[in-house]
Design a protein around this motif. Structure first.
Motif, mmCIF file in Angstrom:
data_model
loop_
_atom_site.group_PDB
_atom_site.id
_atom_site.type_symbol
_atom_site.label_atom_id
_atom_site.label_comp_id
_atom_site.label_asym_id
_atom_site.label_seq_id
_atom_site.Cartn_x
_atom_site.Cartn_y
_atom_site.Cartn_z
ATOM 1 N N ASN A 62 0.819 -1.220 0.000
ATOM 2 C CA ASN A 62 0.000 0.000 0.000
ATOM 3 C C ASN A 62 0.851 1.269 0.000
ATOM 4 N N VAL A 63 1.844 1.293 -0.893
ATOM 5 C CA VAL A 63 2.748 2.437 -0.981
ATOM 6 C C VAL A 63 2.919 2.931 -2.419
ATOM 7 N N LEU A 64 3.076 2.035 -3.376
ATOM 8 C CA LEU A 64 3.412 2.422 -4.750
ATOM 9 C C LEU A 64 2.371 3.357 -5.366
ATOM 10 N N GLU A 65 1.123 3.222 -4.948
ATOM 11 C CA GLU A 65 0.046 4.062 -5.478
ATOM 12 C C GLU A 65 0.162 5.514 -5.041
ATOM 13 N N HIS A 66 1.013 5.786 -4.041
ATOM 14 C CA HIS A 66 1.231 7.149 -3.554
ATOM 15 C C HIS A 66 2.335 7.878 -4.321
ATOM 16 N N ILE A 67 2.975 7.202 -5.249
ATOM 17 C CA ILE A 67 4.152 7.752 -5.922
ATOM 18 C C ILE A 67 3.802 8.109 -7.361
ATOM 19 N N ALA A 68 3.980 9.368 -7.722
ATOM 20 C CA ALA A 68 3.573 9.841 -9.042
ATOM 21 C C ALA A 68 4.275 9.088 -10.157
ATOM 22 N N ASP A 69 5.592 9.008 -10.089
ATOM 23 C CA ASP A 69 6.368 8.313 -11.125
ATOM 24 C C ASP A 69 6.701 6.917 -10.621
ATOM 25 N N ASP A 70 5.713 6.026 -10.687
ATOM 26 C CA ASP A 70 5.903 4.684 -10.140
ATOM 27 C C ASP A 70 6.887 3.859 -10.964
ATOM 28 N N VAL A 71 6.976 4.117 -12.268
ATOM 29 C CA VAL A 71 7.937 3.381 -13.103
ATOM 30 C C VAL A 71 9.366 3.721 -12.684
ATOM 31 N N HIS A 72 9.618 4.992 -12.409
ATOM 32 C CA HIS A 72 10.944 5.386 -11.917
ATOM 33 C C HIS A 72 11.237 4.728 -10.568
ATOM 34 N N GLU A 73 10.241 4.714 -9.701
ATOM 35 C CA GLU A 73 10.422 4.087 -8.389
ATOM 36 C C GLU A 73 10.767 2.609 -8.532
ATOM 37 N N LEU A 74 10.093 1.931 -9.445
ATOM 38 C CA LEU A 74 10.374 0.511 -9.687
ATOM 39 C C LEU A 74 11.792 0.318 -10.209
ATOM 40 N N SER A 75 12.254 1.250 -11.015
ATOM 41 C CA SER A 75 13.633 1.176 -11.524
ATOM 42 C C SER A 75 14.642 1.357 -10.401
ATOM 43 N N VAL A 76 14.350 2.263 -9.460
ATOM 44 C CA VAL A 76 15.230 2.467 -8.303
ATOM 45 C C VAL A 76 15.278 1.188 -7.462
ATOM 46 N N ILE A 77 14.135 0.556 -7.287
ATOM 47 C CA ILE A 77 14.078 -0.703 -6.544
ATOM 48 C C ILE A 77 14.952 -1.752 -7.223
ATOM 49 N N ASN A 78 14.833 -1.850 -8.544
ATOM 50 C CA ASN A 78 15.602 -2.833 -9.299
ATOM 51 C C ASN A 78 17.101 -2.621 -9.110
ATOM 52 N N LYS A 79 17.540 -1.362 -9.159
ATOM 53 C CA LYS A 79 18.965 -1.050 -9.007
ATOM 54 C C LYS A 79 19.460 -1.326 -7.585
#
Length: 238
Positions: free
Chosen positions: A109-126
């Motif tokens: 219940n966090v990713l939906e609060h982030i405007a640029d979720d694709v960027h956030e997912l990329s940060v997670i991947n790195k």
């Protein structure tokens, strides 16, 4: 703190009463969980406590809300191998990567609060170690987006396909993906679309958690629902 994060932690606070619900989520995560875990948006630590029941090498807890961070620190004060961060994940990701080499990063219940979720997912991947995994749990179905979503700054509700595509674009292989909590769809639609409520009452959360969740868990472990109030996805870093 950047404005692209609408996270205020209010939904995590309300859901702190949903112990069975959180155990249900964790029961699906658990076969894939590693030993060096990061929980982003840890709130006051209700889900973190369940993680601490496992044998972990390390647990990093990230919580941007100052008020919730204080409660989180008090809750895990006696726990070993726990590091806490009062910040958004992007700001501390490199520090966590170098210090812990995480193999599991959790967003409930966090990713939906982030405007640029694709960027956030990329940060997670790195940030993940080689072969590491992401564990996401988000609100589902755009037509359920109502008064409460707006009240707590949800940028979106997801479809299963949308979340899968975004995770793949960020460099993950999807290893588990499902709709979750079919029984919750109708109550949410009535309360937050029809009645336009802005509140999630602890009593209602407790009732649903104690009376409905045990039944839903059994049924959904047998038959995967065609839709649900949430989407749960586990992805592996390529």
């Amino acid at each position: 703190m950047p404005e692209k994060h609408g996270y205020a932690g209010k939904d995590l606070e309300a859901m702190s009463f949903a112990v069975n619900y959180h155990r249900w989520i964790l029961s699906i995560f658990e076969p894939y969980l590693g030993a060096r875990v990061v929980e982003v948006g840890a709130g006051t630590g209700s889900f973190s406590e369940l993680l601490l029941e496992r044998r972990l090498e390390s647990l990093s807890l990230v919580e941007p809300s100052k008020a919730m961070y204080q409660q989180l620190c008090e809750r895990v004060a006696e726990s070993q191998n726990v590091t806490t961060y009062n910040d958004i994940f992007e700001n501390v990701a490199e520090e966590i990567r170098l210090a812990e080499r995480p193999d599991s990063i959790i967003y409930v219940n966090v990713l939906e609060h982030i405007a640029d979720d694709v960027h956030e997912l990329s940060v997670i991947n790195k940030t993940l170690d080689a072969g590491g995994r992401i564990f996401t749990f988000v609100p589902a179905l755009r037509w359920l987006h109502g008064s409460y979503d707006r009240q707590i700054n949800h940028f979106r509700r997801y479809t299963r396909t949308e979340l899968e595509k975004k995770c793949v674009a960020a460099g993950f292989k999807v290893i588990e993906s499902r709709y979750f909590d079919l029984f919750g769809v109708l109550p949410w639609w009535v309360k937050y679309k029809v009645l336009q409520s802005n509140n999630m009452e602890p009593g209602a959360v407790r009732f649903y958690d104690q009376r409905v969740v045990p039944i839903a868990k059994v049924l959904e472990s047998t038959l995967s629902p065609p839709l649900g109030k949430n989407v749960l996805l586990i992805g592996e870093k390529l």
